[in-house]
Design a protein around this motif. Structure first.
Motif, PDB file in Angstrom:
ATOM      1  N   SER A 188      45.578  27.937  81.472  1.00 42.98           N
ATOM      2  CA  SER A 188      45.566  29.245  82.048  1.00 42.98           C
ATOM      3  C   SER A 188      45.238  29.157  83.613  1.00 42.98           C
ATOM      4  N   GLY A 225      42.229  27.885  85.142  1.00 39.54           N
ATOM      5  CA  GLY A 225      41.380  28.438  84.286  1.00 39.54           C
ATOM      6  C   GLY A 225      41.152  27.583  83.281  1.00 39.54           C
ATOM      7  N   PRO A 226      40.452  27.913  82.185  1.00 39.02           N
ATOM      8  CA  PRO A 226      39.970  26.771  81.098  1.00 39.02           C
ATOM      9  C   PRO A 226      41.467  26.892  80.167  1.00 39.02           C
ATOM     10  N   HIS A 274      44.251  37.241  85.249  1.00 37.31           N
ATOM     11  CA  HIS A 274      44.054  35.929  84.448  1.00 37.31           C
ATOM     12  C   HIS A 274      45.304  35.875  83.604  1.00 37.31           C
ATOM     13  N   THR A 282      44.413  31.769  87.313  1.00 37.25           N
ATOM     14  CA  THR A 282      43.944  33.131  88.016  1.00 37.25           C
ATOM     15  C   THR A 282      44.460  33.459  89.203  1.00 37.25           C
ATOM     16  N   TYR A 286      37.827  35.849  74.451  1.00 29.81           N
ATOM     17  CA  TYR A 286      37.396  34.923  75.637  1.00 29.81           C
ATOM     18  C   TYR A 286      36.343  35.426  76.597  1.00 29.81           C
ATOM     19  N   ASN A 287      35.212  34.815  76.540  1.00 32.57           N
ATOM     20  CA  ASN A 287      34.263  35.175  77.692  1.00 32.57           C
ATOM     21  C   ASN A 287      34.552  35.070  79.266  1.00 32.57           C
ATOM     22  N   HIS A 288      34.842  36.069  79.859  1.00 30.91           N
ATOM     23  CA  HIS A 288      35.260  35.640  81.266  1.00 30.91           C
ATOM     24  C   HIS A 288      34.144  34.893  82.086  1.00 30.91           C
ATOM     25  N   GLU A 289      32.843  35.429  81.787  1.00 33.85           N
ATOM     26  CA  GLU A 289      31.506  34.787  82.448  1.00 33.85           C
ATOM     27  C   GLU A 289      31.415  33.417  82.134  1.00 33.85           C
ATOM     28  N   THR A 290      31.620  32.818  80.735  1.00 33.61           N
ATOM     29  CA  THR A 290      31.128  31.634  80.341  1.00 33.61           C
ATOM     30  C   THR A 290      32.529  30.719  80.536  1.00 33.61           C
ATOM     31  N   GLU A 291      33.619  31.427  80.442  1.00 29.19           N
ATOM     32  CA  GLU A 291      35.201  30.797  80.339  1.00 29.19           C
ATOM     33  C   GLU A 291      35.206  30.090  78.991  1.00 29.19           C
TER      34      GLU A 291
END
Length: 195
Positions: A75, A87-88, A61, A77, A126-131
């Motif tokens: 961002s 990414g977000p 990421h 990946t 940064y929460n990778h699950e919720t982005e």
């Protein structure tokens, strides 16, 4: 040898394969070390220099950076097969920042240069699950071009984010200080053997 001259790239161990992406001269190219040689295997969507990255779920990421003309708030990946996905957006455009994974789901983005500050003290979880990004505790000192990692306390087994070195005030002033994130607050690290 690496196939090109490079500085300020981002990389990691991607499912057992060393990977390096971006860097100067404002590149979008990614290289992997395979069968004893470096080979190009992916292209990011944007050129990125002084970006930050972290490995999560067998993907690199990559966050922010400098495109050669502007700070990036985007961002993306990169997966082990060379696939690239958006990414977000970051809460703010940033470069010269750092990232480290602090547990199986969350990483910490720290410091760097923003549009309003050459050496920010701001941090973001940064929460990778919720982005999703959420504000973290400010560093004790703003810094850019610093390193970050997560260590494990030998006694408590707690994972502790560590920030070290870098520049303050946008460069020129090299830092030798360290900060540790303990119980949600930054504490100054100690240097052993210093008079």
């Amino acid at each position: 040898d690496f196939p090109v001259e490079l500085e300020a790239a981002v990389g990691g161990n991607l499912d057992g394969i060393p990977v390096v992406c971006g860097g100067r001269e404002y590149s979008e190219k990614c290289y992997k070390f395979s069968n004893g040689v470096w080979e190009e295997f992916a292209s990011m969507k944007e050129k990125r220099y002084l970006a930050a990255g972290v490995i999560h779920s067998k993907k690199l990421h990559v966050f922010g950076g400098w495109s050669g003309s502007s700070r990036l708030q985007t961002s993306e990946t990169i997966n082990v097969d060379g696939g690239v996905s958006d990414g977000p957006e970051l809460p703010t455009a940033a470069w010269q920042h750092s990232m480290t994974s602090i547990n199986d789901t969350v990483s910490l983005l720290s410091g760097g240069a923003t549009s309003t500050n050459p050496a920010s003290a701001q941090t973001w979880y940064y929460n990778h699950e919720t982005e999703a990004f959420t504000s973290g505790p400010d560093l004790l000192e703003g810094r850019g071009n610093h390193g970050s990692a997560t260590i494990v306390d030998k006694v408590t087994k707690a994972k502790i984010a560590v920030i070290t070195g870098g520049y303050k005030n946008g460069g020129g002033n090299v830092m030798d200080s360290t900060e540790l994130l303990i119980n949600g607050q930054w504490e100054t690290g100690t240097v052993q053997g210093r008079n």
